[in-house]
Design a protein around this motif. Sequence first.
Motif, PDB file in Angstrom:
ATOM      1  N   GLU A  80       1.233  -0.763  -0.357  1.00  0.00           N
ATOM      2  CA  GLU A  80      -0.241  -0.449  -0.286  1.00  0.00           C
ATOM      3  C   GLU A  80       1.094   1.236   0.019  1.00  0.00           C
ATOM      4  OE1 GLU A  80      -3.265   0.281   2.436  1.00  0.00           O
ATOM      5  OE2 GLU A  80      -3.040  -1.599   3.194  1.00  0.00           O
ATOM      6  N   THR A  81       2.093   1.350   0.390  1.00  0.00           N
ATOM      7  CA  THR A  81       2.923   2.795   1.063  1.00  0.00           C
ATOM      8  C   THR A  81       3.839   2.832  -0.674  1.00  0.00           C
ATOM      9  OG1 THR A  81       4.449   1.260   2.473  1.00  0.00           O
ATOM     10  CG2 THR A  81       2.240   2.621   3.953  1.00  0.00           C
ATOM     11  N   GLY A  82       4.380   1.157  -0.645  1.00  0.00           N
ATOM     12  CA  GLY A  82       5.443   1.396  -1.329  1.00  0.00           C
ATOM     13  C   GLY A  82       7.109   1.211  -0.256  1.00  0.00           C
ATOM     14  N   ASP A  83       6.608   1.589   0.518  1.00  0.00           N
ATOM     15  CA  ASP A  83       8.029   2.441   1.889  1.00  0.00           C
ATOM     16  C   ASP A  83       8.412   0.891   2.305  1.00  0.00           C
ATOM     17  OD1 ASP A  83       8.111   5.320   1.201  1.00  0.00           O
ATOM     18  OD2 ASP A  83       6.165   4.817   2.134  1.00  0.00           O
ATOM     19  N   THR A  84       9.616   1.196   3.392  1.00  0.00           N
ATOM     20  CA  THR A  84       9.624  -0.206   3.928  1.00  0.00           C
ATOM     21  C   THR A  84       9.390   0.105   5.390  1.00  0.00           C
ATOM     22  OG1 THR A  84      11.882  -0.014   2.942  1.00  0.00           O
ATOM     23  CG2 THR A  84      11.604  -0.974   5.379  1.00  0.00           C
ATOM     24  N   LEU A  85       9.202  -1.141   5.735  1.00  0.00           N
ATOM     25  CA  LEU A  85       8.192  -2.290   7.040  1.00  0.00           C
ATOM     26  C   LEU A  85       9.005  -2.985   7.659  1.00  0.00           C
ATOM     27  CD1 LEU A  85       4.667  -1.202   7.793  1.00  0.00           C
ATOM     28  CD2 LEU A  85       5.073  -0.892   5.477  1.00  0.00           C
TER      29      LEU A  85
ATOM     30  N   ILE B 203      13.875   4.132  -4.005  1.00  0.00           N
ATOM     31  CA  ILE B 203      15.035   5.059  -3.257  1.00  0.00           C
ATOM     32  C   ILE B 203      14.916   4.426  -1.555  1.00  0.00           C
ATOM     33  CG2 ILE B 203      15.920   7.026  -2.095  1.00  0.00           C
ATOM     34  CD1 ILE B 203      14.791   8.220  -4.397  1.00  0.00           C
ATOM     35  N   ARG B 204      14.925   3.936  -1.074  1.00  0.00           N
ATOM     36  CA  ARG B 204      15.170   3.461   0.852  1.00  0.00           C
ATOM     37  C   ARG B 204      16.494   4.082   1.301  1.00  0.00           C
ATOM     38  NH1 ARG B 204      14.455  -2.321  -2.731  1.00  0.00           N
ATOM     39  NH2 ARG B 204      12.483  -2.211  -4.038  1.00  0.00           N
ATOM     40  N   THR B 205      15.952   3.666   3.010  1.00  0.00           N
ATOM     41  CA  THR B 205      16.633   4.095   3.644  1.00  0.00           C
ATOM     42  C   THR B 205      17.324   2.612   4.141  1.00  0.00           C
ATOM     43  OG1 THR B 205      16.899   5.139   6.096  1.00  0.00           O
ATOM     44  CG2 THR B 205      14.925   4.199   5.097  1.00  0.00           C
ATOM     45  N   HIS B 206      18.575   2.809   4.941  1.00  0.00           N
ATOM     46  CA  HIS B 206      18.764   1.522   5.563  1.00  0.00           C
ATOM     47  C   HIS B 206      19.636   1.296   6.898  1.00  0.00           C
ATOM     48  CE1 HIS B 206      19.035   0.916   1.020  1.00  0.00           C
ATOM     49  NE2 HIS B 206      19.040  -0.627   1.282  1.00  0.00           N
ATOM     50  N   ALA B 207      18.609   2.068   7.419  1.00  0.00           N
ATOM     51  CA  ALA B 207      18.891   2.536   9.464  1.00  0.00           C
ATOM     52  C   ALA B 207      18.693   1.604   9.818  1.00  0.00           C
ATOM     53  CB  ALA B 207      18.514   3.464   9.845  1.00  0.00           C
ATOM     54  N   LEU B 208      18.186   0.395   9.340  1.00  0.00           N
ATOM     55  CA  LEU B 208      17.277   0.145  10.208  1.00  0.00           C
ATOM     56  C   LEU B 208      17.289  -1.531   9.445  1.00  0.00           C
ATOM     57  CD1 LEU B 208      16.939  -1.749  13.594  1.00  0.00           C
ATOM     58  CD2 LEU B 208      15.002  -1.128  13.437  1.00  0.00           C
ATOM     59  N   MET B 209      18.129  -3.310   9.697  1.00  0.00           N
ATOM     60  CA  MET B 209      18.416  -4.074   8.931  1.00  0.00           C
ATOM     61  C   MET B 209      17.947  -5.239  10.054  1.00  0.00           C
ATOM     62  SD  MET B 209      19.547  -2.685   5.922  1.00  0.00           S
ATOM     63  CE  MET B 209      19.126  -4.215   5.246  1.00  0.00           C
ATOM     64  N   ARG B 210      17.038  -6.207   9.059  1.00  0.00           N
ATOM     65  CA  ARG B 210      16.896  -6.959  10.123  1.00  0.00           C
ATOM     66  C   ARG B 210      17.943  -8.332  10.666  1.00  0.00           C
ATOM     67  NH1 ARG B 210      14.162 -12.780   6.984  1.00  0.00           N
ATOM     68  NH2 ARG B 210      16.815 -12.019   6.747  1.00  0.00           N
ATOM     69  N   GLY B 211      17.645  -8.408  12.647  1.00  0.00           N
ATOM     70  CA  GLY B 211      18.878  -8.821  13.083  1.00  0.00           C
ATOM     71  C   GLY B 211      19.671  -7.384  14.014  1.00  0.00           C
ATOM     72  N   ASP B 212      19.128  -6.455  13.827  1.00  0.00           N
ATOM     73  CA  ASP B 212      19.852  -5.171  14.228  1.00  0.00           C
ATOM     74  C   ASP B 212      19.125  -4.764  15.098  1.00  0.00           C
ATOM     75  OD1 ASP B 212      21.646  -4.933  12.581  1.00  0.00           O
ATOM     76  OD2 ASP B 212      20.631  -2.834  11.478  1.00  0.00           O
ATOM     77  N   ARG B 213      20.250  -4.758  16.239  1.00  0.00           N
ATOM     78  CA  ARG B 213      19.991  -4.459  18.572  1.00  0.00           C
ATOM     79  C   ARG B 213      20.665  -3.037  18.419  1.00  0.00           C
ATOM     80  NH1 ARG B 213      22.150  -6.283  23.054  1.00  0.00           N
ATOM     81  NH2 ARG B 213      20.932  -6.847  24.827  1.00  0.00           N
ATOM     82  N   LYS B 214      19.481  -1.915  18.792  1.00  0.00           N
ATOM     83  CA  LYS B 214      19.547  -0.797  19.256  1.00  0.00           C
ATOM     84  C   LYS B 214      18.637  -0.766  21.011  1.00  0.00           C
ATOM     85  CE  LYS B 214      20.701   0.440  14.546  1.00  0.00           C
ATOM     86  NZ  LYS B 214      22.409   1.122  14.682  1.00  0.00           N
ATOM     87  N   PRO B 215      20.022  -0.038  21.658  1.00  0.00           N
ATOM     88  CA  PRO B 215      18.832   0.749  22.740  1.00  0.00           C
ATOM     89  C   PRO B 215      17.636   1.373  22.792  1.00  0.00           C
ATOM     90  CG  PRO B 215      21.303   2.148  22.611  1.00  0.00           C
ATOM     91  CD  PRO B 215      21.047   1.341  20.600  1.00  0.00           C
ATOM     92  N   ALA B 216      16.747   0.877  23.321  1.00  0.00           N
ATOM     93  CA  ALA B 216      15.509   1.362  23.754  1.00  0.00           C
ATOM     94  C   ALA B 216      14.644   2.644  23.592  1.00  0.00           C
ATOM     95  CB  ALA B 216      15.351   1.039  25.155  1.00  0.00           C
TER      96      ALA B 216
END
Length: 270
Positions: free
Chosen positions: A105-110, A132-145
């Motif tokens: 529906e959006t064409g963006d990254t979920l 055009i996509r953003t790659h700031a967060l990938m599957r398996g990435d772990r970030k602080p809360a």
Amino acid sequence: MTDAPAPETTGGAQAVARALSLLSLVGRGGDAGLALGQLAAASGLARPTVRRLLLALAAARMVEQDRQTRRYHLGPEAYLLGSFAAERHGILHHARDPMLRLARETGDTLLLTVPQGDHTLCLERIEGDFPIRTHALMRGDRKPAGVGAGALAILAALPVAEGDALLRRVAPLAEALAPGLAAALAEDLAGARAAGHALNPGRVVPGSWGLGVAILWPDGRPAGALSIAAIENRMGAARQAELAALLHREARRVEARLAALDTQPKRNIA
């Protein structure tokens, strides 16, 4: 790096904890797998200790070593246990179709994010067809809360005192990612609580924006969050409102499926 006392001298509980920690690290190694040295460095354990624990995990078929690369991967028993748990606990099992629908529906990254102690883990990433996509967060990435739209939505869904305390705990980790990030997250958290959805206006990666909505268990605790990531010029105010409505729609659908789990007859597994 010096090793902690060996499991044999401190009891079986420590050995179990170390083995489970290694199993988690192996799982996050993804398709590439992890070498013995990488696992030793990441765990802080000596190589002989890591090798001994990996042998025990391999004997239980929880991990396996590729004969050519010598890297470690999750084993068949880990896959089997994961498949058993998916229907009952696997939020990804229930969120995948909504994510695919939103990507179309959006064409963006979920993104699907779940809480993990003082951190969050990206369980899944599904890309739409916008080129055009953003790659700031990938599957398996772990970030602080709180770091990222999904993580911030989870934080905002916690009781206020609990969420504030968690943000204070991870403040040093946030500052390590970007100076001033901890203070910015406090402002973003207040905005997320007021709006009912979280907005990440490129806090870590400039130009990479995100919008997130929490998914709640029947008791009101956050089970995870759905978020949409896109470049800044696709996140204008009008579109933010549109995307937030879509995320709320699908988050409620996932919540309904999670709630239905508690109404199903309990299976006798004795």
